[in-house]
Enzyme design. Structure first.
Site, PDB file in Angstrom:
ATOM      1  N   HIS A 225       0.841  -1.200   0.000  1.00  0.00           N
ATOM      2  CA  HIS A 225       0.000   0.000   0.000  1.00  0.00           C
ATOM      3  C   HIS A 225       0.871   1.243   0.000  1.00  0.00           C
ATOM      4  O   HIS A 225       1.967   1.263   0.583  1.00  0.00           O
ATOM      5  CB  HIS A 225      -0.945   0.006   1.210  1.00  0.00           C
TER       6      HIS A 225
ATOM      7  N   HIS B 106       0.873   5.782  -1.545  1.00  0.00           N
ATOM      8  CA  HIS B 106       0.295   6.836  -2.382  1.00  0.00           C
ATOM      9  C   HIS B 106       1.026   6.891  -3.734  1.00  0.00           C
ATOM     10  O   HIS B 106       1.799   7.805  -4.015  1.00  0.00           O
ATOM     11  CB  HIS B 106       0.389   8.188  -1.674  1.00  0.00           C
TER      12      HIS B 106
END
EC number: 2.8.2.-
Length: 315
Positions: free
Chosen positions: A99, A101
């Protein structure tokens, strides 16, 4: 020279003996799975990721946070190659839940045999921007002592929009489309119709499931039903309400109708909202075919297909 050559041959043979068997080991199909959650900022991504952290030991998988310099969602070409190689060949980290951005990355371009499973969550674009605006100034209840980039700026979101400030400009809405569009330059051209259509295409064809912040529990429920290897127990964990799953921006003030109306006049909002509505409709379509409602509660449907007329018949 012959002695040197024989020595080099022995070294190669030794390396082959040490490395060969490890390379030939194959993972069980159930374990040879990687999920990538390229999380959009301020969409309840931390709340959802914390569930993955809480479940990883029990369900026996690894969670890895992709931390890019200055949270840049676009990787350099060489980092793309490194990342794809890590994800596909790092067997010790499989099954894995990555995970971070980062914008969507098409693994097929790199010639890999097995692509990861992409998931994501998006949010109403104005609500997401308002949350991010106040987050930069006041932080949240997750790490309350951390100093934020705009700390000390007391201007409200309404005041920012009225003054035409850069932190609340319509261009700041342009984020969810490029995150789904990917690493092409056109994806990051604000207001690009091509980027919008590419983001839609990727959402339908490259993502396993995309939920919405407003219906996060249903998103988790669907993931648990479809991918129990990772998400077994996730729904109950979310419902029982551990504090780590709740992250709220501090000092957030809802914008006025006038502020919302002003933002909604921009073409950028119209495109981001079109993408959000597209994602919402797709999610609700998937949910409608996966659950049933009874007494106000949602229940996952049991298997609804079977095989018949299997030939040749066994004797």
């Amino acid at each position: 020279e012959r002695a040197i050559a024989r020595h080099e041959v022995r070294e190669i043979e030794q390396r082959h003996t040490v490395d060969g068997p490890r390379q030939d080991v194959t993972l069980d199909e159930e374990d040879d799975v990687v999920i990538i959650y390229n999380r959009v900022p301020k969409t309840a991504s931390t709340s959802f990721t914390n569930i993955a952290y809480d479940l990883c030991a029990k369900n026996k998988y690894h969670v890895l946070h992709i931390n890019t310099t200055k949270n840049n969602p676009v990787m350099s070409l060489q980092d793309q190659v490194r990342f794809v190689k890590n994800v596909t060949s790092w067997r010790e980290m499989k099954p894995g839940f990555y995970h971070g951005h980062v914008s969507y990355l098409d693994f097929a371009k790199f010639g890999v045999k097995k692509k990861p499973i992409y998931i994501n969550v998006i949010r109403d674009p104005i609500e997401r921007l308002v949350s991010y605006y106040y987050f930069l100034r006041f932080g949240d209840d997750y790490r309350p002592g951390l100093r934020r980039r705009k700390q000390g700026d007391k201007k409200t979101f309404d005041e920012c929009v009225a003054a035409g400030g850069s932190d609340c400009a319509p261009e700041k809405l342009w984020l969810q489309i490029p995150f789904f569009c990917g690493h092409s330059s056109e994806c990051w051209n604000v207001g690009s119709r091509w980027a919008l259509e590419q983001a839609k295409y990727n959402l339908i064809n490259e993502y396993f499931l995309v939920g919405v912040t407003e219906e996060l529990e249903d998103f988790i429920m669907l993931l648990e039903a479809a991918l129990p290897r990772f998400f077994r127990g996730a729904t109950e964990l979310y419902r029982t309400g551990k504090k780590s799953h709740l992250r709220k921006t501090t000092e957030k003030k809802l914008p006025t109708k006038e502020t919302i109306a002003k933002l909604q006049q921009s073409e950028i909002w119209k495109m981001e909202n079109e993408f959000y509505e597209f994602a919402l409709e797709q999610f609700q379509f998937v949910r409608a075919h996966a659950v049933r409602e009874k007494d106000g509660e949602l229940y996952i449907l049991a298997q609804n297909f079977f095989y018949e007329k299997i030939y040749p018949k066994s004797s």
